[in-house]
Design a protein around this motif. Structure first.
Motif, PDB file in Angstrom:
ATOM      1  N   SER A  89       6.620   3.530  -4.154  1.00 53.52           N
ATOM      2  CA  SER A  89       7.807   2.660  -4.089  1.00 53.52           C
ATOM      3  C   SER A  89       8.488   2.756  -2.730  1.00 53.52           C
ATOM      4  O   SER A  89       8.905   1.741  -2.156  1.00 53.52           O
ATOM      5  N   LEU A 139       6.346   0.958  -0.143  1.00 61.11           N
ATOM      6  CA  LEU A 139       6.455  -0.482  -0.354  1.00 61.11           C
ATOM      7  C   LEU A 139       7.763  -1.014   0.220  1.00 61.11           C
ATOM      8  O   LEU A 139       7.795  -2.049   0.904  1.00 61.11           O
ATOM      9  N   GLU A 140       8.845  -0.293  -0.024  1.00 57.19           N
ATOM     10  CA  GLU A 140      10.148  -0.693   0.512  1.00 57.19           C
ATOM     11  C   GLU A 140      10.149  -0.649   2.043  1.00 57.19           C
ATOM     12  O   GLU A 140      10.745  -1.507   2.704  1.00 57.19           O
ATOM     13  N   TRP A 151      16.304  -7.756  -0.295  1.00 61.09           N
ATOM     14  CA  TRP A 151      16.702  -8.434  -1.525  1.00 61.09           C
ATOM     15  C   TRP A 151      17.355  -9.783  -1.229  1.00 61.09           C
ATOM     16  O   TRP A 151      17.181 -10.747  -1.979  1.00 61.09           O
ATOM     17  N   ARG A 201      15.480  -2.620  -5.145  1.00 62.46           N
ATOM     18  CA  ARG A 201      14.632  -1.642  -5.833  1.00 62.46           C
ATOM     19  C   ARG A 201      14.392  -2.029  -7.287  1.00 62.46           C
ATOM     20  O   ARG A 201      13.286  -1.873  -7.810  1.00 62.46           O
ATOM     21  N   ILE A 228      11.780  -4.722  -7.347  1.00 63.83           N
ATOM     22  CA  ILE A 228      10.429  -4.195  -7.158  1.00 63.83           C
ATOM     23  C   ILE A 228       9.892  -3.640  -8.473  1.00 63.83           C
ATOM     24  O   ILE A 228       8.755  -3.933  -8.874  1.00 63.83           O
ATOM     25  N   ARG A 229      10.705  -2.854  -9.174  1.00 62.17           N
ATOM     26  CA  ARG A 229      10.263  -2.261 -10.436  1.00 62.17           C
ATOM     27  C   ARG A 229       9.993  -3.346 -11.485  1.00 62.17           C
ATOM     28  O   ARG A 229       8.990  -3.303 -12.200  1.00 62.17           O
ATOM     29  N   LEU A 275       4.922  -9.185  -8.043  1.00 64.51           N
ATOM     30  CA  LEU A 275       5.491  -8.739  -6.774  1.00 64.51           C
ATOM     31  C   LEU A 275       4.893  -9.485  -5.583  1.00 64.51           C
ATOM     32  O   LEU A 275       5.498  -9.556  -4.515  1.00 64.51           O
TER      33      LEU A 275
END
Length: 384
Positions: A36, A39-40, A68, A108, A111-112, A120
């Motif tokens: 994660s 990815l961020e 975002w 975040r 993403i989840r 995604l």
């Protein structure tokens, strides 16, 4: 296609590790947090974030622009009819979530949610259909998403994530504003009672359990412990909870089972969740003592006020404890709702003992009779 960028290489390696996992990817998978965070990092590489957007509740009224912001703009900027409904649903869900307050937290959560929905790849694909939007948000010389070749590699890796089963608890999102570390999250259904027997302190917008009364509903089987953070009550988010809101919700739903979700203070290893550790120090509680207590008193029920009630500037609120109708419940599985059976149904062994006439005063009296009888049956069942 070969991967030459070090960040993309790292991301590709993590995708392969997750694909090789035999079971579904859950919140406490050993590779999930690193995946994660990487990815961020890709989403943020080369992001033009020199503009600040005013947003209530942030420091000085401003919130730094993040990835975002361009993701949430896609349904408005592009033709809504041409957008995959999965992306629209993901954006809408995040916008309506009360548990995240910052752009970082919303990104975040997106993403989840998108990983769980296998969507995604969609925002990256769509931003490349609008060159103006892409150039506005990303520097083509320093970014991955803004670079024609690197973005194709990244998009192919995102397509790979669709082959991975992510079984993530989306409700467990209240600390995404602060960290990618996912805490232990528990959802409980307690028997109807006037109180739970817990003492709360409000620290940094969180309702932190400062103490638990011995013999109370909350103390049974150590379900609620010192340092736990109340996250939801009757489905209402308690992130940013104000004083008096919790007793008010309990009063509004008096006589009904209490549905409560908590962020546990400690991981299963006993280590205290870092954001909670910060709040415990404000309360004057040493997190290392909690960790030591878990190892030294394993399996022992609460003692009354393991740590004395603490008065802080925000004040300590004691929810009054009255003797509830106790009933023995089976030992909980780690993911088990306390009053439910393993299949998720509320099943009980009962013994019929007769009937009681409670009169015909009003409809509310009938409900009281039902709840009284329910509690009586459970007590007798537990004692038989």
């Amino acid at each position: 296609m070969s991967v030459s960028d070090p960040l993309l290489k790292r991301f590709k390696g993590l995708v392969l590790l997750l694909r090789n996992e035999k079971d579904a990817i859950r919140d406490h998978n050993s590779f999930l947090q690193q995946f994660s965070e990487t990815l961020e990092e890709v989403f943020r590489r080369g992001l033009k974030h020199f503009v600040f957007l005013a947003e209530p509740g942030t420091i000085f009224g401003f919130n730094k622009r993040d990835y975002w912001n361009w993701i949430e703009s896609l349904p408005d900027v592009l033709n809504v009819q041409s957008i995959n409904p999965a992306l629209t649903l993901s954006v809408s869900t995040v916008k309506n979530c009360k548990k995240v307050k910052s752009n970082q937290g919303r990104g975040r959560l997106f993403i989840r949610f998108a990983l769980a929905r296998k969507s995604l790849h969609l925002p990256v694909r769509y931003i490349h259909t609008n060159s103006t939007l892409l150039e506005y948000w990303y520097d083509p010389n320093t970014s991955i998403i803004g670079n024609e070749i690197l973005s194709e590699i990244f998009l192919s890796l995102l397509e790979e994530t669709k082959q991975i089963l992510f079984n993530l608890n989306i409700k467990n999102s209240s600390f995404l504003d602060e960290t990618w570390t996912i805490p232990v999250y528990k959802q409980f259904e307690f028997v109807p009672c006037r109180d739970l027997g817990i003492h709360l302190s409000y620290i940094k917008g969180r309702a932190v359990v400062a103490a638990v009364d011995i013999g109370s509903v909350a103390a049974e089987d150590n379900k609620i412990e010192t340092g736990d953070v109340l996250d939801e009550l009757y489905g209402v988010s308690l992130n940013g909870v104000r004083k008096g809101q919790i007793p008010e919700l309990l009063k509004q739903n008096q006589g009904w089972p209490i549905y409560l979700a908590v962020v546990k203070c400690q991981f299963l290893s006993g280590v205290v969740f870092p954001p909670i550790a910060q709040r415990l120090r404000i309360l004057g509680i040493d997190p290392t003592k909690l960790e030591a207590n878990m190892h030294n008193v394993e399996g022992v029920h609460h003692t009354q006020h393991r740590f004395p009630p603490v008065s802080v500037e925000s004040g300590t609120v004691a929810i009054p404890r009255l003797p509830p109708p106790h009933a023995q419940l089976p030992d909980d599985d780690l993911e088990q709702v306390p009053v439910n059976s393993p299949d998720g149904k509320a099943n009980y062994l009962v013994k019929y003992v007769g009937r009681v006439d409670v009169g015909e005063v009003s409809e509310s009296s009938s409900w009281s009779a039902i709840l009284f009888t329910f509690g009586l049956i459970r007590i007798i069942s537990a004692l038989s």
